[in-house]
Design a protein around this motif. Structure first.
Motif, PDB file in Angstrom:
ATOM      1  N   SER A 188       0.861  -1.334   0.010  1.00  0.00           N
ATOM      2  CA  SER A 188       0.087  -0.067  -0.114  1.00  0.00           C
ATOM      3  C   SER A 188       0.852   1.330  -0.162  1.00  0.00           C
ATOM      4  N   GLY A 189       2.060   1.035   0.452  1.00  0.00           N
ATOM      5  CA  GLY A 189       3.035   2.296   0.683  1.00  0.00           C
ATOM      6  C   GLY A 189       3.482   2.601  -0.704  1.00  0.00           C
ATOM      7  N   VAL A 190       3.828   1.577  -1.483  1.00  0.00           N
ATOM      8  CA  VAL A 190       4.345   1.610  -2.741  1.00  0.00           C
ATOM      9  C   VAL A 190       3.380   1.984  -3.834  1.00  0.00           C
ATOM     10  N   LEU A 191       2.203   1.624  -3.572  1.00  0.00           N
ATOM     11  CA  LEU A 191       1.231   2.012  -4.540  1.00  0.00           C
ATOM     12  C   LEU A 191       0.794   3.462  -4.128  1.00  0.00           C
ATOM     13  N   ALA A 192       0.835   3.784  -3.074  1.00  0.00           N
ATOM     14  CA  ALA A 192       0.551   5.419  -2.559  1.00  0.00           C
ATOM     15  C   ALA A 192       1.490   6.197  -3.211  1.00  0.00           C
ATOM     16  N   LEU A 193       2.863   5.702  -2.995  1.00  0.00           N
ATOM     17  CA  LEU A 193       3.893   6.609  -3.691  1.00  0.00           C
ATOM     18  C   LEU A 193       3.770   6.944  -5.126  1.00  0.00           C
ATOM     19  N   LEU A 194       3.568   5.688  -5.803  1.00  0.00           N
ATOM     20  CA  LEU A 194       3.250   5.763  -7.282  1.00  0.00           C
ATOM     21  C   LEU A 194       2.074   6.645  -7.593  1.00  0.00           C
ATOM     22  N   SER A 195       1.145   6.577  -6.929  1.00  0.00           N
ATOM     23  CA  SER A 195       0.121   7.301  -7.039  1.00  0.00           C
ATOM     24  C   SER A 195       0.469   8.845  -6.964  1.00  0.00           C
ATOM     25  N   SER A 196       1.338   9.218  -5.739  1.00  0.00           N
ATOM     26  CA  SER A 196       1.494  10.407  -5.552  1.00  0.00           C
ATOM     27  C   SER A 196       2.109  11.124  -6.664  1.00  0.00           C
ATOM     28  N   PHE A 197       3.008  10.366  -7.331  1.00  0.00           N
ATOM     29  CA  PHE A 197       4.055  11.035  -8.520  1.00  0.00           C
ATOM     30  C   PHE A 197       3.189  10.837  -9.664  1.00  0.00           C
ATOM     31  N   ALA A 198       2.171  10.147  -9.915  1.00  0.00           N
ATOM     32  CA  ALA A 198       1.315   9.937 -11.044  1.00  0.00           C
ATOM     33  C   ALA A 198       0.205  11.101 -10.992  1.00  0.00           C
ATOM     34  N   GLY A 199      -0.099  11.497  -9.939  1.00  0.00           N
ATOM     35  CA  GLY A 199      -1.265  12.556  -9.769  1.00  0.00           C
ATOM     36  C   GLY A 199      -1.064  13.763 -10.001  1.00  0.00           C
ATOM     37  N   ASP A 200      -2.044  14.673 -10.092  1.00  0.00           N
ATOM     38  CA  ASP A 200      -1.950  15.930 -10.324  1.00  0.00           C
ATOM     39  C   ASP A 200      -1.105  16.855  -9.026  1.00  0.00           C
ATOM     40  N   LYS A 201      -0.449  17.848  -9.319  1.00  0.00           N
ATOM     41  CA  LYS A 201       0.166  18.586  -8.296  1.00  0.00           C
ATOM     42  C   LYS A 201      -0.872  19.281  -7.434  1.00  0.00           C
ATOM     43  N   SER A 202      -0.779  19.094  -6.028  1.00  0.00           N
ATOM     44  CA  SER A 202      -1.546  19.275  -5.155  1.00  0.00           C
ATOM     45  C   SER A 202      -0.736  19.832  -4.031  1.00  0.00           C
ATOM     46  N   GLU A 203      -1.601  20.600  -3.172  1.00  0.00           N
ATOM     47  CA  GLU A 203      -0.678  21.217  -1.991  1.00  0.00           C
ATOM     48  C   GLU A 203      -0.257  20.416  -0.923  1.00  0.00           C
ATOM     49  N   ASN A 204      -0.917  19.310  -0.759  1.00  0.00           N
ATOM     50  CA  ASN A 204      -0.492  18.096   0.004  1.00  0.00           C
ATOM     51  C   ASN A 204       0.368  16.988  -0.549  1.00  0.00           C
ATOM     52  N   LYS A 205       1.016  17.331  -1.690  1.00  0.00           N
ATOM     53  CA  LYS A 205       1.854  16.271  -2.450  1.00  0.00           C
ATOM     54  C   LYS A 205       3.009  15.979  -1.422  1.00  0.00           C
ATOM     55  N   GLY A 206       3.787  16.676  -0.883  1.00  0.00           N
ATOM     56  CA  GLY A 206       4.863  16.437  -0.196  1.00  0.00           C
ATOM     57  C   GLY A 206       4.455  15.830   1.169  1.00  0.00           C
ATOM     58  N   PHE A 207       3.361  15.725   1.580  1.00  0.00           N
ATOM     59  CA  PHE A 207       2.847  15.098   2.751  1.00  0.00           C
ATOM     60  C   PHE A 207       2.628  13.768   2.542  1.00  0.00           C
ATOM     61  N   GLN A 208       1.904  13.620   1.181  1.00  0.00           N
ATOM     62  CA  GLN A 208       1.406  12.409   0.806  1.00  0.00           C
ATOM     63  C   GLN A 208       2.673  11.580   0.277  1.00  0.00           C
ATOM     64  N   ILE A 209       3.542  12.093  -0.321  1.00  0.00           N
ATOM     65  CA  ILE A 209       5.091  11.281  -0.492  1.00  0.00           C
ATOM     66  C   ILE A 209       5.697  10.884   0.915  1.00  0.00           C
ATOM     67  N   LEU A 210       5.763  12.040   1.719  1.00  0.00           N
ATOM     68  CA  LEU A 210       6.301  11.443   3.042  1.00  0.00           C
ATOM     69  C   LEU A 210       5.570  10.375   3.808  1.00  0.00           C
ATOM     70  N   TRP A 211       4.088  10.369   3.800  1.00  0.00           N
ATOM     71  CA  TRP A 211       3.424   9.464   4.385  1.00  0.00           C
ATOM     72  C   TRP A 211       3.384   7.756   3.654  1.00  0.00           C
ATOM     73  N   SER A 212       3.808   8.132   2.345  1.00  0.00           N
ATOM     74  CA  SER A 212       3.895   6.714   1.450  1.00  0.00           C
ATOM     75  C   SER A 212       5.239   6.270   1.775  1.00  0.00           C
ATOM     76  N   LEU A 213       6.368   7.092   1.825  1.00  0.00           N
ATOM     77  CA  LEU A 213       7.600   6.653   2.271  1.00  0.00           C
ATOM     78  C   LEU A 213       7.722   5.848   3.775  1.00  0.00           C
ATOM     79  N   VAL A 214       6.935   6.479   4.530  1.00  0.00           N
ATOM     80  CA  VAL A 214       6.784   6.104   5.824  1.00  0.00           C
ATOM     81  C   VAL A 214       6.206   4.689   6.196  1.00  0.00           C
ATOM     82  N   ALA A 215       5.170   4.408   4.979  1.00  0.00           N
ATOM     83  CA  ALA A 215       4.422   3.155   5.012  1.00  0.00           C
ATOM     84  C   ALA A 215       5.357   2.098   4.315  1.00  0.00           C
ATOM     85  N   VAL A 216       6.147   2.553   3.260  1.00  0.00           N
ATOM     86  CA  VAL A 216       7.003   1.605   2.654  1.00  0.00           C
ATOM     87  C   VAL A 216       8.080   1.404   3.570  1.00  0.00           C
ATOM     88  N   VAL A 217       8.656   2.137   4.399  1.00  0.00           N
ATOM     89  CA  VAL A 217       9.692   1.780   5.393  1.00  0.00           C
ATOM     90  C   VAL A 217       9.250   1.119   6.531  1.00  0.00           C
TER      91      VAL A 217
END
Length: 187
Positions: A48-77
Protein backbone atom coordinates in the motif's frame (compact mmCIF):
# COMPACT_ATOMS: atom_id res chain seq x y z
CA UNK A 1 -30.29 -17.28 -14.81
CA UNK A 2 -31.57 -20.50 -13.31
CA UNK A 3 -28.68 -22.51 -14.74
CA UNK A 4 -26.20 -20.08 -13.25
CA UNK A 5 -27.90 -20.34 -9.86
CA UNK A 6 -28.06 -24.11 -9.58
CA UNK A 7 -25.13 -25.47 -11.54
CA UNK A 8 -21.91 -26.51 -9.93
CA UNK A 9 -23.35 -26.96 -6.43
CA UNK A 10 -20.54 -29.42 -5.85
CA UNK A 11 -17.97 -26.61 -6.28
CA UNK A 12 -19.51 -24.86 -3.27
CA UNK A 13 -19.41 -28.18 -1.42
CA UNK A 14 -15.70 -28.60 -2.22
CA UNK A 15 -15.00 -25.05 -1.04
CA UNK A 16 -16.69 -25.86 2.26
CA UNK A 17 -14.71 -29.07 2.67
CA UNK A 18 -11.43 -27.26 1.91
CA UNK A 19 -12.31 -24.66 4.56
CA UNK A 20 -12.94 -27.45 7.09
CA UNK A 21 -9.45 -28.84 6.44
CA UNK A 22 -8.00 -25.32 6.59
CA UNK A 23 -9.67 -24.69 9.95
CA UNK A 24 -8.12 -27.92 11.28
CA UNK A 25 -4.70 -26.76 10.08
CA UNK A 26 -5.23 -23.34 11.72
CA UNK A 27 -6.21 -24.94 15.04
CA UNK A 28 -3.19 -27.27 14.96
CA UNK A 29 -0.55 -24.67 13.97
CA UNK A 30 -1.09 -21.45 15.93
CA UNK A 31 2.50 -20.17 15.64
CA UNK A 32 2.54 -20.71 11.88
CA UNK A 33 -0.78 -18.90 11.56
CA UNK A 34 0.46 -15.94 13.59
CA UNK A 35 3.67 -15.67 11.57
CA UNK A 36 1.65 -15.89 8.34
CA UNK A 37 -0.71 -13.15 9.51
CA UNK A 38 2.34 -11.07 10.40
CA UNK A 39 3.88 -11.54 6.96
CA UNK A 40 0.60 -10.70 5.22
CA UNK A 41 0.23 -7.60 7.39
CA UNK A 42 3.76 -6.49 6.49
CA UNK A 43 3.09 -7.11 2.80
CA UNK A 44 -0.15 -5.16 2.98
CA UNK A 45 1.54 -2.13 4.56
CA UNK A 46 4.53 -2.30 2.19
CA UNK A 47 2.49 -2.69 -1.01
CA UNK A 48 0.00 0.00 0.00
CA UNK A 49 2.93 2.35 0.66
CA UNK A 50 4.49 1.60 -2.74
CA UNK A 51 1.16 2.08 -4.53
CA UNK A 52 0.49 5.32 -2.64
CA UNK A 53 3.97 6.55 -3.56
CA UNK A 54 3.41 5.72 -7.23
CA UNK A 55 0.00 7.40 -7.24
CA UNK A 56 1.41 10.54 -5.59
CA UNK A 57 3.91 10.89 -8.45
CA UNK A 58 1.34 10.05 -11.12
CA UNK A 59 -1.33 12.43 -9.83
CA UNK A 60 -1.81 16.12 -10.35
CA UNK A 61 0.18 18.57 -8.31
CA UNK A 62 -1.59 19.39 -5.11
CA UNK A 63 -0.78 21.35 -2.03
CA UNK A 64 -0.33 18.22 0.11
CA UNK A 65 1.84 16.32 -2.36
CA UNK A 66 4.85 16.56 -0.06
CA UNK A 67 2.82 15.13 2.82
CA UNK A 68 1.48 12.33 0.57
CA UNK A 69 4.99 11.39 -0.50
CA UNK A 70 6.26 11.49 3.08
CA UNK A 71 3.36 9.35 4.33
CA UNK A 72 3.89 6.87 1.48
CA UNK A 73 7.61 6.61 2.26
CA UNK A 74 6.84 6.03 5.93
CA UNK A 75 4.43 3.23 4.94
CA UNK A 76 7.04 1.66 2.64
CA UNK A 77 9.73 1.75 5.34
CA UNK A 78 7.33 0.53 8.02
CA UNK A 79 6.14 -2.33 5.78
CA UNK A 80 9.75 -3.27 5.02
CA UNK A 81 10.57 -3.31 8.74
CA UNK A 82 7.52 -5.47 9.43
CA UNK A 83 8.59 -7.93 6.75
CA UNK A 84 12.21 -8.13 7.87
CA UNK A 85 11.37 -8.49 11.59
CA UNK A 86 8.57 -11.05 11.63
CA UNK A 87 9.03 -11.86 15.33
CA UNK A 88 8.65 -8.17 16.23
CA UNK A 89 5.62 -7.98 13.94
CA UNK A 90 4.13 -11.03 15.64
CA UNK A 91 4.61 -9.39 19.03
CA UNK A 92 3.09 -6.12 17.78
CA UNK A 93 0.04 -7.91 16.43
CA UNK A 94 -0.39 -9.83 19.68
CA UNK A 95 -0.01 -6.60 21.64
CA UNK A 96 -2.73 -4.97 19.54
CA UNK A 97 -4.89 -8.07 19.97
CA UNK A 98 -4.30 -7.92 23.73
CA UNK A 99 -5.16 -4.22 23.86
CA UNK A 100 -8.37 -4.94 21.97
CA UNK A 101 -9.19 -7.66 24.51
CA UNK A 102 -8.28 -5.28 27.36
CA UNK A 103 -10.69 -2.65 26.02
CA UNK A 104 -13.43 -5.28 25.91
CA UNK A 105 -12.63 -6.36 29.47
CA UNK A 106 -12.85 -2.79 30.75
CA UNK A 107 -16.15 -2.36 28.92
CA UNK A 108 -17.53 -5.56 30.49
CA UNK A 109 -16.36 -4.54 33.95
CA UNK A 110 -17.89 -1.07 33.65
CA UNK A 111 -21.19 -2.40 32.29
CA UNK A 112 -21.39 -5.11 34.94
CA UNK A 113 -20.61 -2.66 37.72
CA UNK A 114 -23.33 -0.29 36.56
CA UNK A 115 -26.05 -2.96 36.30
CA UNK A 116 -25.17 -5.17 39.28
CA UNK A 117 -27.51 -3.28 41.63
CA UNK A 118 -30.43 -3.51 39.20
CA UNK A 119 -29.96 -7.06 38.00
CA UNK A 120 -28.21 -10.11 39.38
CA UNK A 121 -26.64 -10.81 35.97
CA UNK A 122 -24.39 -7.81 36.54
CA UNK A 123 -22.08 -10.06 38.54
CA UNK A 124 -21.87 -12.45 35.59
CA UNK A 125 -20.86 -9.54 33.35
CA UNK A 126 -18.24 -8.51 35.93
CA UNK A 127 -16.94 -12.10 36.01
CA UNK A 128 -16.74 -12.08 32.20
CA UNK A 129 -14.82 -8.80 32.36
CA UNK A 130 -12.41 -10.19 34.95
CA UNK A 131 -11.76 -13.31 32.87
CA UNK A 132 -11.28 -11.14 29.77
CA UNK A 133 -8.84 -9.00 31.71
CA UNK A 134 -6.81 -12.06 32.72
CA UNK A 135 -6.86 -13.35 29.12
CA UNK A 136 -5.78 -9.93 27.81
CA UNK A 137 -2.82 -9.82 30.19
CA UNK A 138 -1.85 -13.38 29.21
CA UNK A 139 -2.05 -12.51 25.49
CA UNK A 140 0.02 -9.34 25.89
CA UNK A 141 2.76 -11.05 27.91
CA UNK A 142 3.04 -14.47 26.23
CA UNK A 143 3.47 -14.87 22.48
CA UNK A 144 2.37 -18.52 22.59
CA UNK A 145 -0.91 -17.70 24.31
CA UNK A 146 -1.52 -14.91 21.83
CA UNK A 147 -0.81 -17.18 18.87
CA UNK A 148 -3.26 -19.70 20.29
CA UNK A 149 -5.94 -17.04 20.84
CA UNK A 150 -5.61 -15.57 17.37
CA UNK A 151 -5.65 -19.06 15.83
CA UNK A 152 -8.79 -20.00 17.76
CA UNK A 153 -10.60 -16.89 16.50
CA UNK A 154 -9.41 -17.30 12.92
CA UNK A 155 -9.93 -21.07 12.91
CA UNK A 156 -13.46 -20.70 14.28
CA UNK A 157 -14.32 -18.20 11.55
CA UNK A 158 -12.95 -20.51 8.84
CA UNK A 159 -14.76 -23.51 10.37
CA UNK A 160 -18.10 -21.68 10.47
CA UNK A 161 -17.62 -20.51 6.88
CA UNK A 162 -16.85 -24.06 5.77
CA UNK A 163 -19.95 -25.45 7.48
CA UNK A 164 -22.07 -22.67 5.97
CA UNK A 165 -20.76 -23.42 2.46
CA UNK A 166 -21.49 -27.13 2.85
CA UNK A 167 -25.05 -26.37 3.97
CA UNK A 168 -25.41 -23.90 1.10
CA UNK A 169 -24.27 -26.53 -1.40
CA UNK A 170 -26.95 -28.99 -0.30
CA UNK A 171 -29.61 -26.28 -0.20
CA UNK A 172 -28.56 -25.19 -3.68
CA UNK A 173 -28.83 -28.77 -4.94
CA UNK A 174 -32.25 -29.25 -3.35
CA UNK A 175 -33.61 -25.97 -4.74
CA UNK A 176 -32.32 -26.92 -8.19
CA UNK A 177 -34.12 -30.28 -7.99
CA UNK A 178 -37.38 -28.66 -6.83
CA UNK A 179 -37.28 -26.05 -9.58
CA UNK A 180 -36.40 -28.67 -12.22
CA UNK A 181 -39.33 -30.84 -11.17
CA UNK A 182 -41.73 -27.87 -11.27
CA UNK A 183 -40.49 -26.95 -14.74
CA UNK A 184 -40.86 -30.57 -15.90
CA UNK A 185 -44.43 -30.72 -14.51
CA UNK A 186 -45.39 -27.60 -16.49
CA UNK A 187 -44.34 -29.16 -19.76
Amino acid sequence: MFKLLVRKWWVVLLQGIVLLFLSYYIFMNPATVLSSVSIWFGLLVFISGVLALLSSFAGDKSENKGFQILWSLVAVVFGFLLLTNVLVTMKAITLLFGLWMLAGAVRFLAAGWSIKKEHSLGWLVILTGALSLIAAIMVMTDLGTAAFGISVLLGTQVLISGIALIILAFVKKKVANVVRSKIANRN
